[in-house]
Design a protein around this motif. Structure first.
Motif, short mmCIF file in Angstrom:
data_model
loop_
_atom_site.label_atom_id
_atom_site.label_comp_id
_atom_site.label_asym_id
_atom_site.label_seq_id
_atom_site.Cartn_x
_atom_site.Cartn_y
_atom_site.Cartn_z
N ALA A 230 0.85 -1.19 0.00
CA ALA A 230 0.00 0.00 0.00
C ALA A 230 0.89 1.25 0.00
N GLY A 231 1.97 1.23 0.80
CA GLY A 231 2.89 2.36 0.84
C GLY A 231 3.62 2.53 -0.49
N PHE A 232 3.94 1.41 -1.12
CA PHE A 232 4.59 1.41 -2.43
C PHE A 232 3.70 2.15 -3.45
N SER A 233 2.40 1.82 -3.45
CA SER A 233 1.51 2.48 -4.40
C SER A 233 1.30 3.94 -4.01
N GLY A 234 1.22 4.23 -2.70
CA GLY A 234 1.03 5.61 -2.25
C GLY A 234 2.19 6.50 -2.67
N GLY A 235 3.42 5.99 -2.51
CA GLY A 235 4.60 6.77 -2.90
C GLY A 235 4.60 7.06 -4.39
N LEU A 236 4.21 6.05 -5.17
CA LEU A 236 4.15 6.22 -6.62
C LEU A 236 3.08 7.25 -6.99
N TYR A 237 1.97 7.20 -6.28
CA TYR A 237 0.89 8.15 -6.53
C TYR A 237 1.37 9.57 -6.26
N ALA A 238 2.18 9.74 -5.21
CA ALA A 238 2.72 11.06 -4.89
C ALA A 238 3.64 11.55 -6.00
N ILE A 239 4.46 10.65 -6.54
CA ILE A 239 5.35 11.03 -7.63
C ILE A 239 4.53 11.42 -8.86
#
Lengths: 324, 288
Positions: A230-239
Motif C-alpha cells: 500500500a505504501g509502495f503504491s502511495g509513494g508512486l501516486y505522490a510522484i
C-alpha cells in the motif's frame, strides 16, 4: 463461487483458471498502450495501475487472510506523505523518498497490525478504521510537517536513467513496472507455503493452530506485507501527482480501495486490479456524462455484494469455464 | 457564564446528539449484527428532508415530526429487500452492503439539494439565550438537551419495561431461541432497523441548527457515533448513552483546552477500549 463457500471471501485455485490465458494479450496491450493512445488516456491508465497495486495489497489481507481492513488508506497515505516530505522539505530525491515511504509504511503496518490482529471480524474492521482515522488526524493537525488540510505540493517528477518522468509515457512505464513487480511478488507470496498457511488460517484457524502454525505471526506478516505494498503504491501516486493531501489517508480512500477489491473479486489479485480499472473507468466515463456516477458506483457495489460475491473476476471465470 | 461550564454544557449537547444516532446504531448491531455504515446517511437524509419540510411549512416542529417518517421507511425497505437476504452470510457482507448504500444516498442528496452548506433555523421561540446557572446559554441547546434526555428515558422504558422491549432484548441475547419460542424475529428486525433509521433522521433535524446541513455530514457524524457504540458497548442502550456523553464531553472539552490533541483523544479512547475491553464499557462479551 460464493455458493460453495458462504462464510469467507474465498480464494480460487489458479490452476483451473481460464482467465490466465488472457494475461499475455493483456500484457501486450499494456506495453503498447502509450504508443497507441493519447496522453490523457495514458495518464488515466497510469492512475489505474497505481490503484491496482493498492487494491492488490488489500486483497492479500482480505481475500487470502480473511481480514477485512477499513484502514488501507493509512499505509497508502504514509507512503505518499513520506515521499513528498522527504523530497520537498528535505531535498532528497523522490526515489529515496519513495523507498523510505515503503519502509515507513511497512514498519507502521507491523506496529498497527500487531494490535489489530488480536481482533477478528467486525472488531478488526473497526480497529483498522480507528488507526487510520488517528493517522488522518495527524496528517491534518501536524501542520509544520504535513501542511495540514492544504497538503504539500510542488514536487518535481524525477528523472530515471536519462528519461524524465515529466513525459507521460515514461511515467506510465514506471507505473507499469511497479504494477508488474507487485503482481509477481504478491503471487509468489500467495503461492508459497506461507500463502497456503494464510488461507488455511482464514478457513479454519483452530485446526491450523492445532497443526502447529503460529496464526498471529502469519497474520501479522500478511498485514505488514499488505501495508508495504500500500505504501509502495502511495509513494508512486505522490510522484505521479507531485502533491499529497490528507485525502490520501481519508476514510473515503480506504472505502474506495475496499470497493475495488469487492468489485473485482477478492482472493485473486488480478481481480482487484480489474476492480481498480473498472472503478476508475466508471468514475471517469460516468462523471463526464452524468453527475450521478456515485449512484452508479453504489448500485454496482450493492449488486456485487448481493449477487456477484466473487466480483468481475469470478464472472469472467464462469464465462471462461462455460466457453471451454 | 463560566467558560468551563458553557463548554461542559456544549459537550453534553453534542453527546446527546450523538446518543440519538448511536442508540439506533447500537440496537441495530445488537439485534441484527449489522454495522450500519448507512446510519450517517439516515441522519443526513433526515436533516435535508427536515430542511425541505421547514421551507414548505415554515414550522420546525412539523419538520421534526415528519422528516423521520420517510427515513424510517427507507431504512425498512433496505432491511426487507437487501439486508434480509444476507443474514446467513458473513457479517462483513452486510457492512459492505450498507457502505454501497451510503454512496447512493450521498448522490441523492447532492442531486436534490445540491452541495452547499445549508442550515435549519431554530424555532422562533428558542432563538434567544436564557439565564442558566449564573450566565447566559442558548435556549435551543438547553431544550435539545432536555429533549435528548427525554428520548433516552422513553427508549429505556421501552427496552426495559415493555413487551416489545423484552422481545428486542431476547432477540439481542439469543436470536435462535427467540425465534424458537415463537417471536416474530423478522418483524422485530425490520422494526428495529426502521426505528433506528427514523431516530437517526430525527437527530439530523434537531442537529440542523448546530451542525448545519450538507453533503458529507454523514461521515462527519458516523465516525463519532461508531466510537460511541464501541466505547459504550455494542448492543447496549446504557452503553450508547454513557458512551455518547463521554465522547461528547471529551471531544468538546478537548477542542477547548487541548486543541492540538482533541482529534486524537477520542480515537485513542476507541483504540484503548478495543484492545483492553473489546466488549465496551457497558457491553457483554459476545461470541464472534
Amino acid at each position: 463461487m460464493s455458493a460453495s463457500s458462504p462464510t469467507t471471501w474465498a480464494g480460487r485455485a489458479r490452476s483451473a483458471d481460464p482467465v490466465a490465458y488472457l494475461q499475455y494479450p493483456a500484457l501486450a496491450v499494456l506495453l503498447a498502450w502509450p504508443f497507441l493512445f493519447s496522453t490523457y488516456n495514458t495518464g488515466l491508465l497510469t492512475e489505474i495501475l497505481i490503484f491496482a497495486i493498492a487494491a492488490m495489497s488489500l486483497d492479500l489481507l482480505m481475500g487470502y487472510g480473511g481480514l477485512v481492513s477499513f484502514g488501507q488508506a493509512a499505509f497508502f497515505g504514509l507512503g505518499a506523505y513520506t515521499t513528498v516530505i522527504l523530497s520537498v522539505s528535505f531535498g532528497m530525491s523522490p526515489w529515496t523518498g519513495w523507498a523510505a515511504g515503503v519502509v515507513v509504511s511497512a514498519a507502521a503496518a507491523a506496529v498497527i497490525g500487531f494490535l489489530c490482529i488480536r481482533l477478528k471480524g467486525v472488531g478488526f474492521f473497526m480497529l483498522t478504521l480507528a488507526f487510520a482515522q488517528l493517522l488522518f488526524s495527524a496528517a491534518l493537525k501536524w501542520r509544520s510537517l504535513t501542511g495540514g488540510s492544504d497538503g504539500i505540493g510542488g514536487m518535481q517528477r524525477p528523472a530515471l536513467a536519462g528519461f524524465r518522468l515529466d513525459d507521460p509515457a515514461t511515467m506510465y512505464f514506471v507505473a507499469l513496472g511497479a504494477f508488474l513487480l507487485s503482481l509477481v511478488l504478491l503471487r509468489l507470496v500467495v503461492g508459497s507455503q506461507y500463502g497456503h498457511a494464510l488461507v488455511g488460517i482464514r478457513d479454519n484457524e483452530v485446526r491450523m493452530r492445532a497443526l502447529g502454525y503460529r496464526a498471529n505471526a502469519v497474520k501479522l506478516i500478511a498485514f505488514t506485507v499488505s501495508g508495504l505494498f500500500a505504501g509502495f503504491s502511495g509513494g508512486l501516486y505522490a510522484i505521479f501527482n507531485g502533491f499529497v493531501s490528507p485525502d490520501a489517508m481519508a476514510f473515503g480512500l480506504s472505502g474506495t480501495i475496499l470497493l475495488m477489491v469487492v468489485l473485482g473479486g477478492a482472493g485473486s489479485l488480478v481481480g482487484p486490479a480489474i476492480g481498480a480499472a473498472v472503478f476508475l473507468l466508471v468514475k471517469q466515463i460516468a462523471s463526464s456524462y452524468t453527475e450521478h456516477w456515485l449512484s452508479i458506483v453504489g448500485i454496482i457495489f450493492v449488486a456485487c455484494v448481493m449477487f456477484f460475491r466473487s466480483g468481475i473476476y469470478g464472472l469472467l471465470l464462469r464465462l471462461g469455464r462455460r466457453g471451454s | 457564564m463560566d467558560l468551563f461550564l458553557s463548554q461542559a454544557l456544549n459537550g453534553l449537547v453534542y453527546g446527546i446528539l450523538l446518543f440519538l444516532l448511536a442508540a439506533g446504531l447500537s440496537m441495530i448491531f445488537g439485534l441484527l449484527g449489522v454495522v450500519n455504515l448507512a446510519h450517517g446517511s439516515f441522519f443526513m437524509l433526515g436533516a435535508f428532508i427536515g430542511l425541505s419540510v421547514m421551507q414548505i411549512t415554515g414550522s420546525f416542529w412539523l419538520a421534526m415530526l415528519l422528516a423521520p417518517i420517510p427515513v424510517g421507511l427507507v431504512a425498512a425497505a433496505i432491511e426487507m429487500f437487501f439486508l434480509r437476504r444476507l443474514y446467513r452470510r458473513d457479517r462483513l457482507d452486510q457492512v459492505l452492503l450498507t457502505f454501497g448504500f451510503s454512496f447512493i444516498f450521498t448522490d441523492l442528496v447532492e442531486t436534490v439539494w445540491g452541495r452547499d452548506v445549508l442550515a435549519i433555523d431554530e424555532p422562533p421561540s428558542l432563538q434567544n439565550s436564557i439565564e442558566f446557572l449564573g450566565g447566559f446559554y442558548p435556549s435551543y441547546r438547553l431544550a435539545l438537551l432536555g429533549f435528548g434526555l427525554l428520548v433516552a428515558f422513553v427508549l429505556w422504558r421501552i427496552v426495559e419495561h415493555t413487551r416489545a422491549g423484552a422481545m428486542v432484548r431476547a432477540g439481542v441475547d439469543d436470536p435462535a431461541s427467540a425465534m424458537g419460542i415463537g417471536l416474530n424475529v423478522p418483524l422485530l428486525l425490520t422494526s428495529t432497523f426502521a426505528l433506528g433509521g427514523a431516530l437517526a433522521g430525527l437527530a439530523g433535524v434537531v442537529a440542523g441548527p448546530i451542525l448545519g446541513v450538507y453533503s458529507g455530514l454523514d461521515i462527519e457524524v458516523l465516525i463519532p457515533a461508531f466510537i460511541v457504540v464501541v466505547v459504550g458497548g455494542l448492543g447496549s442502550l446504557k452503553g450508547a448513552f454513557f458512551g455518547s456523553l463521554l465522547i461528547g464531553m471529551t471531544d468538546t472539552l478537548g477542542r477547548a483546552y487541548l486543541p492540538d490533541m482533541a482529534m486524537f483523544l477520542t480515537y485513542l479512547m476507541l483504540i484503548a477500549v478495543l484492545l483492553f475491553r473489546p466488549a465496551g464499557l457497558f457491553g457483554i462479551a459476545q461470541p464472534q
